[in-house]
Design a protein around this motif. Structure first.
Motif, PDB file in Angstrom:
ATOM      1  N   VAL A 107     109.229 -14.402  51.934  1.00  0.00           N
ATOM      2  CA  VAL A 107     108.322 -16.114  51.410  1.00  0.00           C
ATOM      3  C   VAL A 107     107.163 -15.470  50.150  1.00  0.00           C
ATOM      4  O   VAL A 107     107.330 -16.156  49.594  1.00  0.00           O
ATOM      5  CB  VAL A 107     107.763 -16.372  52.928  1.00  0.00           C
ATOM      6  CG1 VAL A 107     106.518 -17.734  52.516  1.00  0.00           C
ATOM      7  CG2 VAL A 107     108.930 -16.904  53.476  1.00  0.00           C
ATOM      8  N   PHE A 108     106.468 -14.396  50.474  1.00  0.00           N
ATOM      9  CA  PHE A 108     105.160 -14.753  49.206  1.00  0.00           C
ATOM     10  C   PHE A 108     105.756 -13.700  47.852  1.00  0.00           C
ATOM     11  O   PHE A 108     105.136 -13.858  47.591  1.00  0.00           O
ATOM     12  CB  PHE A 108     103.897 -14.112  49.614  1.00  0.00           C
ATOM     13  CG  PHE A 108     103.416 -13.977  50.600  1.00  0.00           C
ATOM     14  CD1 PHE A 108     102.797 -16.055  49.737  1.00  0.00           C
ATOM     15  CD2 PHE A 108     103.991 -15.211  51.315  1.00  0.00           C
ATOM     16  CE1 PHE A 108     101.244 -16.031  50.678  1.00  0.00           C
ATOM     17  CE2 PHE A 108     102.823 -15.553  53.258  1.00  0.00           C
ATOM     18  CZ  PHE A 108     101.645 -16.887  51.973  1.00  0.00           C
ATOM     19  N   GLU A 109     107.237 -13.246  47.774  1.00  0.00           N
ATOM     20  CA  GLU A 109     107.890 -12.596  46.974  1.00  0.00           C
ATOM     21  C   GLU A 109     107.707 -13.193  46.159  1.00  0.00           C
ATOM     22  O   GLU A 109     108.206 -13.560  44.440  1.00  0.00           O
ATOM     23  CB  GLU A 109     108.731 -11.610  46.812  1.00  0.00           C
ATOM     24  CG  GLU A 109     109.171 -10.465  46.535  1.00  0.00           C
ATOM     25  CD  GLU A 109     108.421  -9.673  45.264  1.00  0.00           C
ATOM     26  OE1 GLU A 109     108.369  -9.423  43.803  1.00  0.00           O
ATOM     27  OE2 GLU A 109     107.097  -9.048  45.753  1.00  0.00           O
ATOM     28  N   TYR A 158     102.675  -7.613  42.662  1.00  0.00           N
ATOM     29  CA  TYR A 158     100.723  -8.192  43.187  1.00  0.00           C
ATOM     30  C   TYR A 158     100.799  -7.743  44.702  1.00  0.00           C
ATOM     31  O   TYR A 158     101.190  -6.605  44.751  1.00  0.00           O
ATOM     32  CB  TYR A 158     101.054  -9.514  42.925  1.00  0.00           C
ATOM     33  CG  TYR A 158      99.509  -9.927  42.675  1.00  0.00           C
ATOM     34  CD1 TYR A 158      98.322  -8.579  42.104  1.00  0.00           C
ATOM     35  CD2 TYR A 158      99.220 -11.276  43.123  1.00  0.00           C
ATOM     36  CE1 TYR A 158      97.421  -8.411  42.234  1.00  0.00           C
ATOM     37  CE2 TYR A 158      97.406 -11.191  43.169  1.00  0.00           C
ATOM     38  CZ  TYR A 158      97.046  -9.984  42.143  1.00  0.00           C
ATOM     39  OH  TYR A 158      95.505 -10.331  41.749  1.00  0.00           O
ATOM     40  N   LEU A 159     100.711  -8.990  45.200  1.00  0.00           N
ATOM     41  CA  LEU A 159      99.814  -8.269  46.565  1.00  0.00           C
ATOM     42  C   LEU A 159     101.232  -7.496  47.326  1.00  0.00           C
ATOM     43  O   LEU A 159     100.812  -6.878  48.783  1.00  0.00           O
ATOM     44  CB  LEU A 159      99.439  -9.146  47.416  1.00  0.00           C
ATOM     45  CG  LEU A 159      97.864  -8.857  46.258  1.00  0.00           C
ATOM     46  CD1 LEU A 159      96.990 -10.957  47.305  1.00  0.00           C
ATOM     47  CD2 LEU A 159      96.825  -7.696  46.619  1.00  0.00           C
ATOM     48  N   THR A 160     102.238  -7.760  47.287  1.00  0.00           N
ATOM     49  CA  THR A 160     103.378  -8.190  48.642  1.00  0.00           C
ATOM     50  C   THR A 160     103.865  -6.458  48.153  1.00  0.00           C
ATOM     51  O   THR A 160     104.643  -6.194  49.096  1.00  0.00           O
ATOM     52  CB  THR A 160     104.607  -8.641  48.404  1.00  0.00           C
ATOM     53  OG1 THR A 160     105.015  -8.193  46.630  1.00  0.00           O
ATOM     54  CG2 THR A 160     104.335 -10.017  48.229  1.00  0.00           C
ATOM     55  N   ASP A 205     111.181   1.724  40.793  1.00  0.00           N
ATOM     56  CA  ASP A 205     109.866   0.517  41.088  1.00  0.00           C
ATOM     57  C   ASP A 205     110.838  -0.279  42.226  1.00  0.00           C
ATOM     58  O   ASP A 205     110.249  -0.923  42.267  1.00  0.00           O
ATOM     59  CB  ASP A 205     110.318  -0.751  39.905  1.00  0.00           C
ATOM     60  CG  ASP A 205     108.952  -0.759  37.972  1.00  0.00           C
ATOM     61  OD1 ASP A 205     108.747   0.542  38.978  1.00  0.00           O
ATOM     62  OD2 ASP A 205     109.600  -1.361  37.904  1.00  0.00           O
ATOM     63  N   ASP A 206     111.594   0.085  42.810  1.00  0.00           N
ATOM     64  CA  ASP A 206     112.332  -0.099  43.985  1.00  0.00           C
ATOM     65  C   ASP A 206     111.081  -0.200  45.120  1.00  0.00           C
ATOM     66  O   ASP A 206     111.067   1.081  45.832  1.00  0.00           O
ATOM     67  CB  ASP A 206     114.105   0.969  44.272  1.00  0.00           C
ATOM     68  CG  ASP A 206     114.539   0.092  43.037  1.00  0.00           C
ATOM     69  OD1 ASP A 206     114.454  -0.385  42.837  1.00  0.00           O
ATOM     70  OD2 ASP A 206     115.421   0.503  43.339  1.00  0.00           O
ATOM     71  N   LEU A 207     111.055  -0.866  45.315  1.00  0.00           N
ATOM     72  CA  LEU A 207     110.185  -1.472  47.385  1.00  0.00           C
ATOM     73  C   LEU A 207     108.656  -0.412  46.612  1.00  0.00           C
ATOM     74  O   LEU A 207     107.785  -0.091  47.583  1.00  0.00           O
ATOM     75  CB  LEU A 207     110.880  -0.173  47.932  1.00  0.00           C
ATOM     76  CG  LEU A 207     112.174  -1.334  48.753  1.00  0.00           C
ATOM     77  CD1 LEU A 207     112.218  -0.736  50.172  1.00  0.00           C
ATOM     78  CD2 LEU A 207     111.265  -2.731  48.634  1.00  0.00           C
ATOM     79  N   ASN A 208     108.551  -0.323  45.198  1.00  0.00           N
ATOM     80  CA  ASN A 208     107.530   0.250  44.941  1.00  0.00           C
ATOM     81  C   ASN A 208     106.894   2.250  45.544  1.00  0.00           C
ATOM     82  O   ASN A 208     105.960   2.317  45.996  1.00  0.00           O
ATOM     83  CB  ASN A 208     106.164  -0.544  44.895  1.00  0.00           C
ATOM     84  CG  ASN A 208     104.699  -0.457  43.943  1.00  0.00           C
ATOM     85  OD1 ASN A 208     104.365   0.678  43.653  1.00  0.00           O
ATOM     86  ND2 ASN A 208     104.009  -1.514  43.886  1.00  0.00           N
ATOM     87  N   ILE A 248      95.652 -11.016  57.968  1.00  0.00           N
ATOM     88  CA  ILE A 248      96.903 -11.222  56.978  1.00  0.00           C
ATOM     89  C   ILE A 248      97.319 -12.522  55.459  1.00  0.00           C
ATOM     90  O   ILE A 248      97.431 -12.761  55.361  1.00  0.00           O
ATOM     91  CB  ILE A 248      98.299 -11.160  57.917  1.00  0.00           C
ATOM     92  CG1 ILE A 248      99.828 -12.021  56.957  1.00  0.00           C
ATOM     93  CG2 ILE A 248      98.199 -12.660  59.076  1.00  0.00           C
ATOM     94  CD1 ILE A 248     100.032 -10.038  56.205  1.00  0.00           C
ATOM     95  N   CYS A 249      96.070 -13.769  56.411  1.00  0.00           N
ATOM     96  CA  CYS A 249      95.984 -14.376  55.383  1.00  0.00           C
ATOM     97  C   CYS A 249      95.719 -14.612  54.304  1.00  0.00           C
ATOM     98  O   CYS A 249      95.773 -14.839  53.255  1.00  0.00           O
ATOM     99  CB  CYS A 249      96.066 -16.089  56.813  1.00  0.00           C
ATOM    100  SG  CYS A 249      97.383 -16.977  57.764  1.00  0.00           S
ATOM    101  N   GLY A 250      94.650 -14.306  54.741  1.00  0.00           N
ATOM    102  CA  GLY A 250      93.413 -14.027  53.416  1.00  0.00           C
ATOM    103  C   GLY A 250      93.705 -13.640  52.524  1.00  0.00           C
ATOM    104  O   GLY A 250      93.720 -12.992  51.239  1.00  0.00           O
ATOM    105  N   TYR A 251      94.631 -12.385  53.159  1.00  0.00           N
ATOM    106  CA  TYR A 251      95.533 -10.749  52.535  1.00  0.00           C
ATOM    107  C   TYR A 251      96.386 -11.636  51.066  1.00  0.00           C
ATOM    108  O   TYR A 251      96.290 -11.572  49.700  1.00  0.00           O
ATOM    109  CB  TYR A 251      95.881  -9.940  52.756  1.00  0.00           C
ATOM    110  CG  TYR A 251      96.830  -9.245  51.483  1.00  0.00           C
ATOM    111  CD1 TYR A 251      95.685  -8.203  51.317  1.00  0.00           C
ATOM    112  CD2 TYR A 251      98.114  -8.790  51.534  1.00  0.00           C
ATOM    113  CE1 TYR A 251      96.594  -6.713  50.227  1.00  0.00           C
ATOM    114  CE2 TYR A 251      98.413  -8.160  51.208  1.00  0.00           C
ATOM    115  CZ  TYR A 251      97.725  -6.893  50.585  1.00  0.00           C
ATOM    116  OH  TYR A 251      98.292  -5.957  49.281  1.00  0.00           O
TER     117      TYR A 251
END
Length: 393
Positions: free
Chosen positions: A131-133, A158-160, A201-204, A316-319
């Motif tokens: 979802v966030f990606e 980014y953060l994901t 870059d796969d899955l960093n 988790i929400c804040g992050y």
């Protein structure tokens, strides 16, 4: 100060209840409810796990760590004009994610791949990642005027990256619990990743492997190790250590690239002109510094219940949400059009705003609002396991 127990034990560890991820992060954060209040004696193989309440200390640690994550992200666009801010940024980046990852590993000790654990892994980590990606990629494409921004679930944006990393780490937990020397092996893998350019870059994966030792160390820790960290002697000893680290960070600020702290590149790719063998020394030194500063940070976390305790359950929400605010400030030119933000008054303003914003995003109302994404049930999507129906029959 931390003494890591070997991952080989005859009696299984008590199963920690699981919840959504809690980065230390930003960290976004991925940690199950705390169980450090349990007695140190392990149950025998025939004893069922005994439920325990949340330990306020862990929730306080998660909240304070996510505040540091948000503040450091807010410093990044405005720190170039201030050596002191850059030094603080490097100091915080040395330990804030290692602290989150270590706690995440501690609460992953009970993961064995049982059906209910796999379901929680998919709903609490994999689903928020997807979802966030997509959300961050679309935000960059339309709000950030980046029409070529791809949407790729294999290349965390980014953060994901933390959610992708936690998914991989937790899947490998049974392996680390089985081998005899898990921490040295994890350090060896991390060092090889740091010395191997072109991993991709796969899955960093470079970052996943370089941060791996902190997760494995968390798997090996016991409640008494955290009790040792919380002793008064450790708290007093941490003060001169933090002072020395701050002075060194101030010296290194104009001389050292911040890429060393992101752990998303090999030592050859960082571009400081260092040979691989000296890059390996720097990597291991940063690993040791991260552990020492993590201990120093945890030593000063309040132990009792307070207003921040309830916020620790919603990190988790804040992050995941605070990144939209930081990106919005960048996309809409807030930092470029207001150069005063790089001055002392501006930096204090940015820090207070970031701390207040992430605190608001960790509150129970926001957590309830985000629950369909971060903590969904989704029982309709999974088969009922026979072992779960057995007791009822």
């Amino acid at each position: 100060m931390f003494h890591a127990a070997h991952g080989y034990q005859r009696a299984p560890l008590p199963e920690a209840p699981e919840s959504g991820p809690t980065p230390a992060t930003g960290t976004a954060t991925a940690v199950a409810p705390a169980t450090a209040g349990r007695k140190s004696a392990l149950p025998t193989a025939t004893e069922p796990p005994r439920p325990a309440g949340r330990d306020a200390w862990f929730d306080n640690a998660k909240y304070l760590a996510i505040v540091l994550v948000a503040v450091a992200h807010a410093w990044e666009p405005v720190m170039d004009g201030s050596r002191a801010t850059r030094a603080l940024y490097m100091l915080v980046y040395t330990f804030h994610m290692p602290a989150f990852i270590l706690i995440s590993g501690y609460f992953s000790r009970s993961y064995t791949g049982k059906p209910h654990q796999l379901r929680r892994l998919l709903t609490g980590i994999a689903l928020p990642y997807v979802v966030f990606e997509v959300a961050y990629s679309l935000f960059a494409r339309y709000a950030g005027d980046k029409p070529d921004q791809p949407i790729s679930l294999l290349d965390p944006y980014y953060l994901t990256w933390f959610l992708a990393a936690l998914f991989v780490w937790r899947l490998t937990t049974p392996l680390w619990r089985a081998i005899r020397w898990p921490v040295p092996v994890a350090i060896g893998i991390a060092l090889l990743a740091a010395l191997t350019p072109g991993i991709g870059d796969d899955l960093n994966l470079t970052r996943v492997l370089q941060f791996l030792p902190f997760f494995v160390l968390g798997l090996c820790l016991k409640p008494e190790h955290f009790q040792l960290v919380r002793r008064r002697e450790v708290r007093l000893l941490s003060l001169p250590l933090l002072g020395v680290a701050a002075v060194f960070a101030y010296w290194a600020a104009p001389r050292m690239s911040t890429k060393w702290f992101y752990r998303s590149s090999s030592v050859q790719e960082i571009g400081d002109g260092v040979p691989w063998w000296s890059g390996a020394v720097v990597f291991l030194a940063l690993l040791a510094c991260a552990l020492v500063l993590t201990v120093a940070f945890l030593a000063w976390v309040p132990a009792g219940r307070s207003w921040m305790t309830a916020l620790g359950a919603g990190t988790i929400c804040g992050y995941l949400l605070h990144g939209f605010l930081v990106r919005a400030g960048d996309y809409f030119g807030l930092f470029e059009e207001n150069p005063w933000l790089g001055g002392p008054v501006g930096l204090v303003t940015v820090s207070l705003f970031a701390a207040a914003a992430v605190t608001l995003l960790c509150t129970p109302p926001v957590r309830r609002l985000m629950r369909p994404v971060t903590e969904p049930e989704m029982s309709w999507a999974f088969r009922r396991d026979v072992s779960e129906l057995g007791p009822r029959r």
